[in-house]
Design a protein around this motif. Structure first.
Motif, PDB file in Angstrom:
ATOM      1  N   TYR A 275       0.828  -1.209   0.000  1.00 59.92           N
ATOM      2  CA  TYR A 275       0.000   0.000   0.000  1.00 59.92           C
ATOM      3  C   TYR A 275       0.862   1.259   0.000  1.00 59.92           C
ATOM      4  CZ  TYR A 275      -2.998   3.749   1.625  1.00 59.92           C
ATOM      5  OH  TYR A 275      -3.655   4.948   1.753  1.00 59.92           O
ATOM      6  N   HIS A 276       0.364   2.287  -0.743  1.00 61.34           N
ATOM      7  CA  HIS A 276       0.944   3.630  -0.685  1.00 61.34           C
ATOM      8  C   HIS A 276      -0.194   4.627  -0.844  1.00 61.34           C
ATOM      9  CE1 HIS A 276       0.595   3.868  -5.104  1.00 61.34           C
ATOM     10  NE2 HIS A 276       1.080   2.624  -5.108  1.00 61.34           N
ATOM     11  N   SER A 277       0.095   5.904  -0.613  1.00 61.22           N
ATOM     12  CA  SER A 277      -0.947   6.923  -0.572  1.00 61.22           C
ATOM     13  C   SER A 277      -1.717   7.029  -1.881  1.00 61.22           C
ATOM     14  CB  SER A 277      -0.336   8.278  -0.211  1.00 61.22           C
ATOM     15  OG  SER A 277       0.662   8.643  -1.151  1.00 61.22           O
ATOM     16  N   GLY A 278      -1.096   6.649  -2.997  1.00 63.67           N
ATOM     17  CA  GLY A 278      -1.804   6.709  -4.272  1.00 63.67           C
ATOM     18  C   GLY A 278      -2.935   5.716  -4.388  1.00 63.67           C
ATOM     19  N   LEU A 279      -2.944   4.696  -3.547  1.00 61.95           N
ATOM     20  CA  LEU A 279      -3.989   3.666  -3.567  1.00 61.95           C
ATOM     21  C   LEU A 279      -5.043   3.897  -2.488  1.00 61.95           C
ATOM     22  CD1 LEU A 279      -1.725   0.519  -4.059  1.00 61.95           C
ATOM     23  CD2 LEU A 279      -3.060   1.709  -5.800  1.00 61.95           C
ATOM     24  N   PHE A 280      -5.105   5.109  -1.939  1.00 57.67           N
ATOM     25  CA  PHE A 280      -6.022   5.397  -0.839  1.00 57.67           C
ATOM     26  C   PHE A 280      -7.477   5.150  -1.237  1.00 57.67           C
ATOM     27  CE2 PHE A 280      -8.930   8.569   0.978  1.00 57.67           C
ATOM     28  CZ  PHE A 280      -8.903   8.178   2.305  1.00 57.67           C
ATOM     29  N   ASN A 333      -4.845  10.949   7.181  1.00 53.64           N
ATOM     30  CA  ASN A 333      -3.609  11.712   7.375  1.00 53.64           C
ATOM     31  C   ASN A 333      -3.526  12.355   8.748  1.00 53.64           C
ATOM     32  OD1 ASN A 333      -2.706  11.164   4.738  1.00 53.64           O
ATOM     33  ND2 ASN A 333      -3.922  12.864   3.904  1.00 53.64           N
TER      34      ASN A 333
END
Length: 739
Positions: A275-280, A333
């Motif tokens: 997971y990374h923030s682009g997949l939120f 966040n």
């Protein structure tokens, strides 16, 4: 491996022969029974003799000892038969299940040792190893299927073992030997899981379903499904939907629990892995879909299932939103994001509850479901406000929410919502005392702190009022809940009120330690008025206690005051004692006015307060006299010291005698034995003082004044007893009859 297959075939043939033999024996028994029934006995007349009636009575009441007669003693033979039956049950468990499990384990270990030997010596190729393993699993599953009708537990165990062997073979083909790619391996694993689940449903075998479920959740750990969130979450959605569909028709609570645990574990692995923030958005959307599956399942189960099977539904209903929230906290966040997320969950449950109530005229069991969703929504909204607001604003919002929870529980008759309101009211009070008692206000009373206190006071007042008007026969309300809600409302309002006047005094009075006892006495009098008007016993008892504490506090705080700042006899000490006496008289007047509503214990408490008021006033004036003459000694010449000291002693004696005389008169005319006894005790103390202390230390003129005053007052008091002898005797008689 060939020897294992041969042994399995031989075992199948042996079982087949045994089954044929059993069928033949069963047919012989049926033919014998049918031949016996051809000779039908003649009808017998019904005997209504007393003996038969007694037998009929025994059938109607097979356990007469339950009505009070002695229980029959169980014969020794029956006890022995019971113990033999229990030993047979134990023997069956050991012989069937334990031996079967150990036998399967032994066979698997034997096959494993054989395979290790064959692999080490390259006797079998990699492809043949996988094929033989798959065949062994299929044969084992076939035998289990063949035996499951007659021996369910034994057959299901072989089925599970066969699925496990097949699963391991597919895993070896993919991971160890790289004979197949990830997609074919996924298809094989999915087929095995689906076949196992289907057989579990067909055979109604919960252990087999658990085996298949574990295998399904292991697939993402074996295959690289996490490389794409769409692949991983699509698989989890299909798997959870299938599991919950099965759980919908089979009462297997463990499936839902295991699916939640398995899905949550894989989701956490995803969050801490690819997971990374682009997949939120993608991640939260898929998780929301899975959440919707569980929510829909809970709703359907609540509608269609019997009442006896709602334990797991309750678990899903309350735990799923909490797990959903906790799993996604790391995606947010900051606190604002978490607050919005919690608020969204709360609003969702409120909307669903509203839609159900608006769309279904006959709610039935859905009423419970709708009320439960409101219970879920309230904590999420309270948590959202806690994350978004702080300080005074948070206390106000929480107070409003607590009242809203209580009113919803009252209007919808749901104890859960009311209890949540009680809990939030306690949390609000604790937050108020921990964060909002700021002692740096610029204005007296009309400040932000007072505004917050008014909200908290109003909250507790509403709680007291609601639980005061709820009738005892109100549905879904227990006596413990009514008592707790009413006490929390009254005690909370009382404590907040006294905290308010205390912090205001500390904030704006220089010598607040001198004035606080007086403020508490006035506050106690006000609380008494409210308690008597509202007929609230708890506040009355709290006011009794606070009034006594304020009087005792005055003894300590006012023991010695600076007469250079305060005039003698007209200062805070005397004022406090006078106000305390006035407050006690006010309480006594209310007690007389509402005596029928008071308890017997309160009469003793009021009498104790009257005595305390007399002691406090007597002590205050005595301290004034002592400090007045002591101040004169500081500025007098040495030749005047003795005269001033004698005057102080005589003044004290005269004041005590006059006070005792007045008290005696009041006790006679007001029919108060307590006041009369107090005056007599004060007379005795004054007599001892004059005879033992004043006689030894005073001069003649002072002795003359003391003794003359003592004699005159005692003579008048004695005459009063002679004068009102009959009246006093009548008082004593009435008091004795009341006692």
């Amino acid at each position: 491996m060939l020897s294992f297959i041969i042994a399995l075939v031989a075992f199948i043939y042996l079982v087949y022969r045994i089954n044929n033999l059993e069928r033949k024996l069963a047919s012989l028994d049926v033919s014998r029974i049918s031949s016996d029934q051809t000779q039908t006995p003649k009808d017998e007349a019904v005997d209504f003799s007393p003996i038969n009636l007694k037998k009929t009575e025994d059938l109607i009441n097979p356990a007469p000892w339950l009505n009070g007669s002695a229980a029959p003693e169980i014969p020794l033979d029956a006890r022995q038969t019971k113990s033999q039956g229990e030993s047979k049950d134990t023997e069956f468990v050991v012989g069937s299940k334990v031996l079967t499990a150990v036998g399967l384990l032994a066979v698997l270990l034997g096959v494993g040792f054989f395979l290790r030997y064959a692999f080490s010596n390259d006797l079998i190729s990699e492809s043949m190893r996988v094929i033989l393993g798959g065949l062994a699993g299929i044969v084992s599953a076939g035998i289990g299927h063949f035996l499951s009708k007659k021996y369910p537990s034994y057959g299901h165990s072989l089925l599970g073992a066969g699925l496990g062997i097949t699963y391991l073979s597919a895993y070896a083909a993919y991971s160890f030997y790289s004979l197949i790619g990830s997609f074919p391996a996924f298809i094989l694993f999915a087929i095995i899981t689906a076949v196992g689940s289907g057989l579990a449903v067909i055979y109604n075998s919960k252990p087999l379903m658990v085996y298949s479920l574990v295998g399904g959740f292991i697939i993402p750990l074996i295959l690289p499904l996490s490389a794409s969130p769409h692949v991983l979450f699509s698989f989890l959605i299909v798997l959870n939907a299938g599991i919950l569909v099965v759980a919908r028709f089979k009462i297997w609570p463990e499936l839902a629990v295991m699916s939640i645990v398995g899905t949550g574990s894989l989701y956490i692995q995803w969050l801490f892995g690819p997971y990374h923030s682009g997949l939120f958005v993608v991640t939260l959307a898929y998780c929301t879909v899975i959440f919707g599956i569980y929510f829909t399942t809970s709703l359907l189960n609540f509608i269609f299932r019997d009442r006896d099977y709602k334990g797991i539904d309750g678990f899903l209903l309350y735990s799923v939103p909490i797990i959903y929230f906790l799993l996604n906290i790391d995606l947010m966040n900051d606190n604002e994001g978490i607050a919005l997320f919690a608020l969204a969950i709360g609003i969702f449950y409120i909307l669903i509850s509203t839609v159900i109530r608006a769309g279904f005229r006959d709610l039935g069991e859905l009423r419970t479901f709708s009320n439960a969703m409101l219970m879920i929504a309230m904590p999420f909204i309270a948590g959202a406000t806690a994350l978004h607001f702080d300080g005074f604003t948070l206390t106000i919002v929480w107070a409003v929410e607590a009242v809203a929870m209580l009113l919803v529980g009252y209007l919808l008759n749901t104890s859960g919502n009311r209890i949540l309101g009680i809990i939030l009211s306690l949390i609000t009070g604790l937050h108020f005392f921990a964060s909002d008692l700021d002692l740096n206000m610029s204005d007296l009373i009309f400040n932000k702190r007072s505004a917050v206190i008014l909200f908290v006071l109003a909250m507790y007042a509403v709680f007291w009022k609601i639980y005061s008007v709820i009738p005892r026969e109100f549905p879904d309300t227990t006596e413990d809940e009514r008592t707790a809600g009413r006490n929390i409302g009254s005690v909370g309002a009382f404590i907040v009120f006294f905290a308010w006047i205390t912090v205001e005094a500390i904030d704006f009075l220089v010598d607040y330690d001198l004035y606080l006892p007086l403020i508490w006495i006035i506050g106690s009098g006000f609380a008494f008025g409210v308690a008597f008007a509202a007929k609230e016993k708890t506040i009355r008892y709290l006011s009794y206690f606070t009034l006594f504490i304020a009087g005792f506090w005055s003894l300590i705080a006012h023991f010695s005051i600076d007469l250079s700042r305060f005039p003698s006899f007209f200062n805070i000490r005397t004022l406090t004692s006078v106000v305390f006496a006035a407050a006690v008289m006010y309480v006594f007047w209310l007690y007389k006015l509402r005596r029928d509503e008071m308890t017997d214990e309160e009469g003793g408490v009021v009498s104790f307060l009257i005595g305390s008021a007399n002691i406090l006033f007597l002590w205050a004036v005595t301290r004034e006299i002592v400090q007045f003459y002591n101040a004169r000694l500081l500025f007098a010449e040495s030749r005047e010291w003795l005269s001033i000291e004698n005057t102080k002693r005589v003044t004290l004696s005269i004041f005590w005698l006059i006070y005792a005389f007045i008290g005696l008169g009041v006790g006679i005319f007001k029919r108060s034995s307590f006041v009369r006894y107090f005056s007599i005790i004060l007379f005795a103390i004054t007599i001892f003082k004059i005879f033992l202390y004043d006689t030894a230390n005073l001069n003649d003129i002072s002795r003359f004044v003391s003794f003359i005053s003592l004699g005159v007052i005692l003579l008048i008091s004695g005459f009063a007893y002679y004068k009102f002898k009959d009246r006093i005797s009548q008082f004593v008689k009435q008091d004795g009859e009341k006692t």
